[in-house]
Design a protein around this motif. Structure first.
Motif, PDB file in Angstrom:
ATOM      1  N   HIS A 184       2.193   1.675   3.252  1.00 33.02           N
ATOM      2  CA  HIS A 184       3.066   2.761   2.604  1.00 33.02           C
ATOM      3  C   HIS A 184       3.410   3.657   3.697  1.00 33.02           C
ATOM      4  O   HIS A 184       3.446   4.967   3.508  1.00 33.02           O
ATOM      5  CB  HIS A 184       2.766   3.259   1.496  1.00 33.02           C
ATOM      6  CG  HIS A 184       2.828   2.223   0.229  1.00 33.02           C
ATOM      7  ND1 HIS A 184       3.939   1.480   0.057  1.00 33.02           N
ATOM      8  CD2 HIS A 184       1.837   2.055  -0.652  1.00 33.02           C
ATOM      9  CE1 HIS A 184       3.530   0.722  -1.075  1.00 33.02           C
ATOM     10  NE2 HIS A 184       2.294   0.995  -1.407  1.00 33.02           N
TER      11      HIS A 184
ATOM     12  N   VAL B  40       7.770   5.949  -0.415  1.00 29.95           N
ATOM     13  CA  VAL B  40       6.418   5.746  -1.354  1.00 29.95           C
ATOM     14  C   VAL B  40       5.463   6.633  -0.889  1.00 29.95           C
ATOM     15  O   VAL B  40       5.149   6.643   0.155  1.00 29.95           O
ATOM     16  CB  VAL B  40       6.009   4.152  -1.541  1.00 29.95           C
ATOM     17  CG1 VAL B  40       4.523   4.070  -2.320  1.00 29.95           C
ATOM     18  CG2 VAL B  40       7.125   3.445  -2.048  1.00 29.95           C
TER      19      VAL B  40
ATOM     20  N   GLU C 200      -0.777  -1.300  -0.473  1.00 26.94           N
ATOM     21  CA  GLU C 200       0.504  -1.900  -1.070  1.00 26.94           C
ATOM     22  C   GLU C 200      -0.089  -2.954  -2.133  1.00 26.94           C
ATOM     23  O   GLU C 200       0.680  -3.660  -2.465  1.00 26.94           O
ATOM     24  CB  GLU C 200       0.863  -2.580   0.285  1.00 26.94           C
ATOM     25  CG  GLU C 200       1.491  -1.264   1.091  1.00 26.94           C
ATOM     26  CD  GLU C 200       2.269  -1.726   2.395  1.00 26.94           C
ATOM     27  OE1 GLU C 200       2.584  -2.983   2.705  1.00 26.94           O
ATOM     28  OE2 GLU C 200       2.475  -0.800   3.268  1.00 26.94           O
TER      29      GLU C 200
ATOM     30  N   ARG D 231       3.996  -2.046  -8.328  1.00 24.85           N
ATOM     31  CA  ARG D 231       5.316  -1.198  -8.096  1.00 24.85           C
ATOM     32  C   ARG D 231       5.303  -0.056  -9.209  1.00 24.85           C
ATOM     33  O   ARG D 231       5.668   1.089  -8.943  1.00 24.85           O
ATOM     34  CB  ARG D 231       6.375  -1.993  -8.037  1.00 24.85           C
ATOM     35  CG  ARG D 231       6.743  -2.234  -6.734  1.00 24.85           C
ATOM     36  CD  ARG D 231       8.120  -3.335  -6.699  1.00 24.85           C
ATOM     37  NE  ARG D 231       8.456  -3.449  -5.331  1.00 24.85           N
ATOM     38  CZ  ARG D 231       9.217  -2.765  -4.656  1.00 24.85           C
ATOM     39  NH1 ARG D 231       9.644  -1.437  -5.447  1.00 24.85           N
ATOM     40  NH2 ARG D 231       9.643  -2.713  -3.687  1.00 24.85           N
ATOM     41  N   ASP D 232       5.173  -0.520 -10.291  1.00 20.37           N
ATOM     42  CA  ASP D 232       5.315   0.466 -11.340  1.00 20.37           C
ATOM     43  C   ASP D 232       4.303   1.762 -11.598  1.00 20.37           C
ATOM     44  O   ASP D 232       4.551   2.620 -12.304  1.00 20.37           O
ATOM     45  CB  ASP D 232       5.394  -0.088 -12.780  1.00 20.37           C
ATOM     46  CG  ASP D 232       4.320  -0.921 -13.329  1.00 20.37           C
ATOM     47  OD1 ASP D 232       3.594  -1.280 -12.317  1.00 20.37           O
ATOM     48  OD2 ASP D 232       3.918  -1.276 -14.470  1.00 20.37           O
TER      49      ASP D 232
ATOM     50  N   LEU E 145       3.587   2.984  -8.557  1.00 22.19           N
ATOM     51  CA  LEU E 145       3.789   3.939  -7.566  1.00 22.19           C
ATOM     52  C   LEU E 145       4.712   5.165  -7.550  1.00 22.19           C
ATOM     53  O   LEU E 145       5.442   5.128  -8.436  1.00 22.19           O
ATOM     54  CB  LEU E 145       4.273   3.031  -6.174  1.00 22.19           C
ATOM     55  CG  LEU E 145       3.622   2.022  -5.939  1.00 22.19           C
ATOM     56  CD1 LEU E 145       4.185   1.005  -4.738  1.00 22.19           C
ATOM     57  CD2 LEU E 145       2.267   2.416  -4.998  1.00 22.19           C
TER      58      LEU E 145
END
Ligand SMILES: [Zn+2]
Length: 307
Positions: A90, A130, A114, A118-119, A121
């Protein structure tokens, strides 16, 4: 005379070949996994998950800022000898990204942060950059631990049970730290839950423990702050009557001092509440030189200044 020379040359060559063979043999019998990690937080995971099967080389020591870090020739040598490389990703190690991309052709390379879904971040306001500082929420940092486990198992399946056991232990430690943080931070009242620091390293911390987090610089230390940024923080400190701001072990105090000075001009006294470990941990061999000790130190510093 000539025959003697040939004999000598032949002997030399055989010796060289023999040495080469011996070196190759030593390499194959040495089954220790040579891990290279970028930040000390990732090095701590690698040491614990790898346990007796691994040897860890951490590139960035105490006080080192990963956002600005440039690889040295020594680092390049260390990286070229690695069996596996773990970095945050990131864009935390912005200047090393290309090197890792290149190295991934020949060596397994994992961006462990990484691996977080995703939810979970966070990203900077009005941007899709990010936030890379996932280690300040132990629950989000678990995914990095699992990424290290996955990497080691893929390389050395024979010891997968040991890696799984070490991972489990490390995750339990993270869960205990989360409980510790919640218990200790309960002493800080809701209106005092504001963390002002040099750069935006504590977004996940704030999200996990219900703190407003404000940094003078953004997610990276590579951009300079402006007078507007200073004024924004001065207003925040004055309006909410916040008495303490924090310096970071890996970022210069200059930025935070500008805010303290600005608040003083407005007649609002602010002091440095202490030093937080943000992007680097403490000296090796001290409590703060481990993830666990660093995390506890931060919690204790925040509680004693803001309660
Ligand atoms: Zn940072």
């Amino acid at each position: 005379m000539r025959r003697c020379f040939f004999f000598a040359a032949w002997t030399m060559l055989s010796l060289l070949l023999a040495c080469g063979q011996e070196a190759a043999q030593t390499d194959t019998t040495d089954d220790t996994i040579h891990i290279v990690a970028t930040t000390s937080q990732i090095g701590d995971i690698a040491k614990n998950v790898g346990g007796e099967h691994a040897e860890v080389n951490t590139l960035m020591g105490p006080g080192v800022d990963p956002h600005l870090y440039q690889a040295t020739q020594q680092d390049m040598n260390t990286l070229s000898e690695a069996d596996i490389i773990f970095y945050n990703g990131h864009h935390l190690e912005g200047n090393l990204q290309e090197i890792f991309h290149e190295m991934s052709n020949t060596t397994p390379v994992y961006a462990v942060a990484e691996n977080t879904p995703r939810d979970l971040l966070l990203s900077e306001e009005n941007s899709d950059a990010v936030d890379p500082h996932l280690w300040f929420d132990p629950n989000r940092w678990k995914y990095a631990v699992e990424a290290v486990q996955d990497g080691l198992v893929a390389l050395d399946a024979n010891n997968k049970d040991a890696y799984a056991e070490n991972t489990q232990e490390y995750i339990e430690m993270l869960e205990e730290l989360d409980t510790y943080a919640k218990e200790q931070l309960a002493a800080v009242s809701p209106e005092s839950r504001v963390l002002v620091t040099a750069h935006d390293a504590f977004g996940y911390f704030g999200d996990a423990y219900d703190f407003d987090v404000e940094g003078l610089q953004g997610l990276s230390t590579d951009a300079e702050y402006s007078v507007r940024d200073v004024n924004h923080l001065v207003r925040l400190l004055t309006n909410r009557n916040i008495k303490a701001v924090f310096v970071e072990s890996s970022v210069s105090e200059r930025a935070v001092n500008a805010v303290i000075e600005g608040a003083r001009k407005e007649g609002h006294e602010v002091e440095i509440g202490g030093e937080l470990y943000s992007d680097a941990m403490g000296e090796e061999g001290t409590d703060e030189g481990t993830y666990e000790g660093m995390f506890i130190s931060n919690i204790d510093t925040i509680v004693s200044s803001l309660q």
